[in-house]
Design an enzyme around this catalytic site. Structure first.
Site, short mmCIF file in Angstrom:
data_model
loop_
_atom_site.label_atom_id
_atom_site.label_comp_id
_atom_site.label_asym_id
_atom_site.label_seq_id
_atom_site.Cartn_x
_atom_site.Cartn_y
_atom_site.Cartn_z
CE1 TYR A 108 -3.15 -2.95 0.73
CE2 TYR A 108 -2.79 -2.66 3.09
CZ TYR A 108 -3.37 -3.36 2.04
OH TYR A 108 -4.15 -4.44 2.31
CB CYS A 111 1.78 0.51 4.05
SG CYS A 111 2.64 -0.69 5.06
CG PHE A 113 5.23 -1.80 8.93
CD1 PHE A 113 6.29 -1.74 9.83
CD2 PHE A 113 3.95 -1.69 9.42
CE1 PHE A 113 6.07 -1.59 11.19
CE2 PHE A 113 3.71 -1.54 10.78
CZ PHE A 113 4.78 -1.48 11.66
CB CYS A 114 4.86 -0.68 2.16
SG CYS A 114 3.57 -1.92 2.40
#
Length: 333
Positions: A108, A111, A113-114
């Site tokens: 995403y 996001c 963490f992405c």
């Protein structure tokens, strides 16, 4: 070199005249339609659990030169200095033989963490493709048993969980490189854990602090995410309203009294941890630097991120990280 050229141009003009399994997602990456209770419930689940993380010259006598020569050499010296400064914080691409041939990130866009994984890929100049996952249907990752993001496919191997992804990929490209002391590794590990277990939990209460900030956040999410036209309209308003109330619950869950104060305190804690260094890694970023930078990158130019930079000392470090990570190594479709 593009940044070096920009800085060089600036110097030139001035000289001639006299810058885990699943955890709460700070940026709120997931949304759903508001047409039914089921969709609203789905919205909250994706927003909260859509990402995963487990648990960083010499001086010369000039009077014999002509004025034109002095100016010319002075400008040249300034340009060389700028270029040299850029090289100090340059990317660190691995040897060509260690660079994976096919890297695909399922993500995403908003996001944290992405973005942590992308900061790692960008800094090490590893080319990668991006597949934007629709957080409602998740059809792009139906092939995987793992239903969260990020998922990184590296030469056909599936890697999951942002910290585990970075550890595994880092091991591949640094197989014969890193010889840091144990204390350096311990410090890096401690701060990476702090990012996953503390910093990310402060983000949601800040970006959904009030209705206007919630709308701003979802405008960013829907503009950059994989949504149909109808989903974009529904998601922006239904999602913002839902996450505004969810953020209040998150404040209670993580014992946050004042969300901005908590964000400022976290930023100051990180700067204190640098202890006067350009980066936690010293002259170059380490994995902890990249983790902090990665999770903060989606909020940097939202209201909460602007406030953070304005009211804390983190701005200089963040700018150094922007320069060090440089342009994305993402392969454009």
């Amino acid at each position: 070199m593009r940044r070096a050229s920009t800085l060089a141009s600036s110097v030139l003009s001035r000289t001639l005249a006299t810058a885990h399994g699943g955890v709460g997602v700070g940026v709120g990456v997931g949304v759903a339609t508001s047409t039914a209770v089921h969709h609203n419930q789905r919205l909250l689940q994706v927003a909260l659990y859509g990402s995963s993380s487990s648990s960083g010259g010499s001086y010369t006598r000039w009077w014999s030169k002509s004025p034109a020569r002095v100016l010319s050499l002075g400008v040249a010296g300034a340009l060389i200095s700028v270029a040299a400064a850029q090289e100090v914080h340059a990317k660190e691409p691995p040897p060509p033989e260690l660079v994976p041939k096919d890297v695909v990130l399922y993500q995403y866009e908003a996001c944290p963490f992405c973005n942590k994984v992308k900061a790692f890929l960008d800094y090490y100049d590893i080319p990668y493709k991006v597949v934007e996952v629709n957080p409602i249907s998740k059809k792009e990752i139906k092939w995987s048993d793992y239903k969260k993001v990020p998922i990184l496919m590296v030469d056909g191997e599936q890697l999951i969980d942002s910290s585990a992804i970075i550890d595994k990929l880092g091991g591949k490209i640094h197989s014969d490189k890193r010889a840091d002391s144990k204390s350096d590794n311990d410090e890096e590990k401690k701060w990476r854990g702090w990012v996953d277990n503390h910093l990310v939990h402060i983000l949601s209460p800040n970006i959904y602090r009030n209705t206007s900030e919630a709308l701003e956040s979802f405008d960013y999410i829907t503009s950059n995410g994989n949504f149909s036209f109808t989903e974009k309209i529904t998601v922006k308003y239904a999602g913002a309203a839902a996450m505004y109330f969810v953020s209040k619950k998150l404040k209670k869950k993580y014992d946050i009294t004042d969300e901005r104060a908590a964000l400022y305190e976290a930023a100051e804690t990180w700067v204190d941890g640098l202890n006067g260094r350009d980066f936690l890694g010293g002259s170059k970023p380490n994995l902890a630097d990249l983790a902090v930078y990665g999770v903060l990158r989606p909020i940097r130019y939202l209201r909460s991120g602007k406030d953070m930079v304005e009211h804390t000392r983190i701005g200089d470090w963040y700018t150094r990280m922007e320069n060090a990570v440089g342009e994305s190594s993402r392969i454009k479709a």
